[in-house]
Design an enzyme around this catalytic site. Structure first.
Site, PDB file in Angstrom:
ATOM      1  N   GLN A  21       0.895  -1.154   0.000  1.00  0.00           N
ATOM      2  CA  GLN A  21       0.000   0.000   0.000  1.00  0.00           C
ATOM      3  C   GLN A  21       0.924   1.192   0.000  1.00  0.00           C
ATOM      4  O   GLN A  21       1.930   1.196   0.689  1.00  0.00           O
ATOM      5  CB  GLN A  21      -0.858   0.044   1.269  1.00  0.00           C
ATOM      6  CG  GLN A  21      -1.838  -1.077   1.399  1.00  0.00           C
ATOM      7  CD  GLN A  21      -3.192  -0.694   0.848  1.00  0.00           C
ATOM      8  OE1 GLN A  21      -3.403   0.444   0.449  1.00  0.00           O
ATOM      9  NE2 GLN A  21      -4.086  -1.652   0.798  1.00  0.00           N
ATOM     10  N   SER A  22       0.585   2.198  -0.773  1.00  0.00           N
ATOM     11  CA  SER A  22       1.626   3.192  -0.981  1.00  0.00           C
ATOM     12  C   SER A  22       1.846   4.160   0.172  1.00  0.00           C
ATOM     13  O   SER A  22       2.950   4.608   0.388  1.00  0.00           O
ATOM     14  CB  SER A  22       1.401   3.948  -2.273  1.00  0.00           C
ATOM     15  OG  SER A  22       0.158   4.570  -2.228  1.00  0.00           O
ATOM     16  N   THR A  23       0.831   4.490   0.932  1.00  0.00           N
ATOM     17  CA  THR A  23       1.114   5.390   2.057  1.00  0.00           C
ATOM     18  C   THR A  23       0.672   4.721   3.345  1.00  0.00           C
ATOM     19  O   THR A  23      -0.177   3.833   3.342  1.00  0.00           O
ATOM     20  CB  THR A  23       0.357   6.726   1.927  1.00  0.00           C
ATOM     21  OG1 THR A  23      -1.037   6.438   1.992  1.00  0.00           O
ATOM     22  CG2 THR A  23       0.673   7.419   0.617  1.00  0.00           C
ATOM     23  N   GLN A  26      -2.978   4.803   3.808  1.00  0.00           N
ATOM     24  CA  GLN A  26      -3.724   3.742   3.143  1.00  0.00           C
ATOM     25  C   GLN A  26      -3.583   2.441   3.903  1.00  0.00           C
ATOM     26  O   GLN A  26      -4.514   1.668   4.008  1.00  0.00           O
ATOM     27  CB  GLN A  26      -3.216   3.566   1.708  1.00  0.00           C
ATOM     28  CG  GLN A  26      -3.751   4.629   0.781  1.00  0.00           C
ATOM     29  CD  GLN A  26      -3.095   4.539  -0.569  1.00  0.00           C
ATOM     30  OE1 GLN A  26      -1.888   4.468  -0.679  1.00  0.00           O
ATOM     31  NE2 GLN A  26      -3.895   4.555  -1.611  1.00  0.00           N
TER      32      GLN A  26
END
Ligand SMILES: [Zn+2]
Length: 627
Positions: A21-23, A26
């Protein structure tokens, strides 16, 4: 197809599940997606890998996907693949492995060399096969179309959540959401009691219209949640309407059920007017997500099901009253009430009655007012409007016809522009919402959740507009070419003949009218016996007409003229009974085809002002006084 690609040589090596998950936001908020990613472990086992040889790489959680440099997990994965230790790489959508296309292609290269498979939720790819390679390449390209990927994830995520009863949507009035997401009944006693009143009232009366009338008579309003942006979610009270009560009775939430997917949108059923896929309501048994006893209920489930059946039957009864809707009333759908401005509905008569349909302003009545606003026979209005239409489109008035066409052209262009602007605006707002979401402090969970919700909302709006746009583009393809324009001009010359031809159906006549007429407004209240008809043409001009109302009885059954004139002749000399006998002897029959009786003869004499058996002069023109 899947199994043929997996060989024992693959299974002997390790399966890698790549979770990302990119951040961090998230990671913490978008658990649904993470959960789906971890489910891939099960998929690897299902494909034949022993549990001990499935490895999950989740070091890259919370790191940006745009470059591989900071993603140690990705680097480790690439290294392992290069060393030939990996049998298969599993990920959510194949495209998620790397956002950056060069990373992605490199990985496909390496997988190809080392004979490693790539799999996502739906398929297994072998990078050594040209077809699969192509597919993977396309997938990588698609990942750049951020919206596409997000949309898929959003859609799948929604269903995943809904299946567990966790997907949130605006709750129906009467429920509030607790901080933990649970549904609670509204703390406002008045709201609860008013809803219970509606259910009790329906139990008692069994007809929605009666419930509405009852509420109105009692002066009771219904609670509603505001959905407009300003004051979103606040409670207001509104006059009860038919549709509000329908919605309450149809909503399974009041029976304590959590339901998702009540309607399906089938592309083959589109609204003929807007071209949108129309919602088809599924049967209770076919609801994809139905969790009973999900929250406190206002009525029992059995009662809810019974109510649905009752509502369906009521509807059926209404429906049976008219003839099948091939519809003789030509202005159906474009006729408006000149008194209150509402759209008028068509009341078809049964075939037996052989009366022409009526235009009725019903909405007031349906919403519990004492009577209908106004009502009139369609025949004279249709005839007047059709005549005006044929005159307007006649060769003399060709200018009007071409104006109509120009207007249509202009409208298409301006509609398109409006839709483009709308879409652009929606996309901008989606990007804005995403930026806000990405920049919020992850620990501020409440704010983050709200921002995520808004972002999702914006994305859905974009999807919806895109679909509408595509549909409108398809619909607009009948844009007029010069040839078509000429053909229509030609056609307008032949129109009167086409209009009255027997082969022309009412459906076609309606379409012809709608090409030129925007709407028709009728008002039959202020002048007795007269109906004022206002035609609003698509060119923007307005035509006013006065139509004589059909007087009652004008087209009803008549006593044969011969019988009436004989009565007039015999009245001075004979009794009613004698006259009736004479008429019957002569083979004459009443309006209803029955034998005459003395009562019948007496009725006609009274109607025409003749005294029985009194010698008096006969009226000069007996034939003119028929009923
Ligand atoms: Zn009205």
């Amino acid at each position: 197809m899947t199994s043929t690609k997996i060989h024992s040589t693959h299974c002997e090596r390790t399966a890698f599940v790549y979770v990302r998950q990119s951040t961090w936001l998230q990671v913490s908020e978008n658990r649904e997606s993470t959960e789906r990613q971890y489910n891939l472990r099960e998929r690897a086992i299902g494909l034949g890998w022993p549990e001990s040889r499935v490895e999950v790489i989740d070091e890259d959680q919370g790191r940006s996907g745009s470059t591989a440099i900071f993603r140690t997990g990705f680097q480790r994965l690439a290294a392992e693949v290069g060393l030939g230790n990996v049998g298969i790489v599993l990920m959510l959508e194949a495209s998620r492995l790397a956002r950056n296309n060069s990373d992605w292609y490199r990985l496909i290269e390496i997988c190809g060399i080392s004979g490693t498979l790539i799999a996502d939720e739906s398929a297994v790819y072998n990078p050594r096969e040209p077809n699969d390679r192509l597919l993977l390449g396309v997938k990588g390209t698609l990942s750049e179309a951020e919206l596409f990927t997000l949309r898929t994830r959003l859609y799948e995520g929604r269903w995943n959540k809904a299946r567990k009863g966790l997907l949130r949507f605006p709750l129906p009035v009467g429920y509030v959401v607790a901080t933990d997401g649970a549904w609670l009944v509204d703390p406002d006693t008045q709201v609860r009691e008013r809803l219970s009143y509606v259910f009790n009232s329906f139990r008692r009366l069994g007809v929605v219209r009666a419930v509405v009338r009852d509420l109105r008579q009692q002066g009771l309003e219904l609670p509603t949640r505001v959905t407009a942006r300003e004051a979103y979610g606040s409670l207001i009270w509104k006059q009860p309407t038919l549709s509000t009560v329908f919605r309450i009775l149809h909503n399974p939430a009041y029976a304590g059920a959590y339901v998702y997917g009540r309607s399906e949108y089938l592309s083959d059923r589109r609204s003929p007017k807007t071209g949108k896929a129309s919602a088809h309501v599924r049967n209770v048994a076919q609801w994809p997500v139905r969790i009973t006893e999900h929250h406190p209920a206002y009525i029992g489930w059995e009662e809810f099901v019974k109510n649905q059946e009752q509502l369906r039957q009521n509807w059926g009864r209404d429906d049976n009253r008219g003839v099948p809707r091939e519809g003789r009333a030509l202005l159906q759908g474009i006729i408006y009430c000149g008194v209150c401005g509402r759209k008028m509905s068509v009341q078809n008569r049964s075939v037996k009655e052989s009366r022409s349909p009526s235009y009725v302003c019903m909405q007031g009545y349906q919403n519990g007012e004492e009577k209908t606003c106004q009502c009139m026979t369609s025949r004279p209005i249709d005839a007047a409007v059709a005549e005006a239409f044929l005159v307007a489109i006649s060769p003399v008035n060709l200018k009007v016809a071409t104006q109509v066409m120009d207007q249509i052209d202009q409208e298409l262009v301006s509609h398109r522009r409006q839709r483009e602007l709308q879409l652009e605006q929606a996309r901008y707002q989606a990007r804005l919402a995403q930026r806000q979401y990405d920049s919020v402090d992850p620990s501020n969970r409440l704010v983050a959740a709200e921002l995520e919700r808004r972002w999702n909302e914006k994305l859905e709006r974009v999807t919806e507009l895109e679909r509408a746009f595509a549909q409108a583009e398809r619909d607009a393809e009948w844009k007029l070419t010069p040839e078509e324009r000429a053909a229509i001009t030609e056609l307008s010359r032949d129109l009167p003949a086409i209009w009255s031809a027997e082969t022309t159906t009412n459906q076609e006549r309606k379409q012809l009218l709608r090409m030129a007429i925007e709407s028709v407004q009728v008002e039959g209240v202020s002048q007795a016996g007269q109906i004022e008809v206002q035609i609003r043409w698509r060119t923007g001009t307005i035509t006013m007409l006065n139509v004589k109302r059909t007087t009652p009885g004008e087209c009803s059954l008549k006593t044969p003229e011969e019988a009436v004139s004989r009565i007039h002749k015999m009245v001075p000399r004979r009794t009613y009974a004698e006259i009736a006998a004479a008429l019957n002897r002569a083979g004459l029959r009443s309006a209803f085809g029955r034998r005459f009786t003395s009562q019948h003869v007496g009725y006609i004499c009274r109607r025409d002002g003749l005294g029985g058996r009194k010698p008096r002069s006969l009226p000069e023109t007996p034939g003119s006084v028929v009923q």
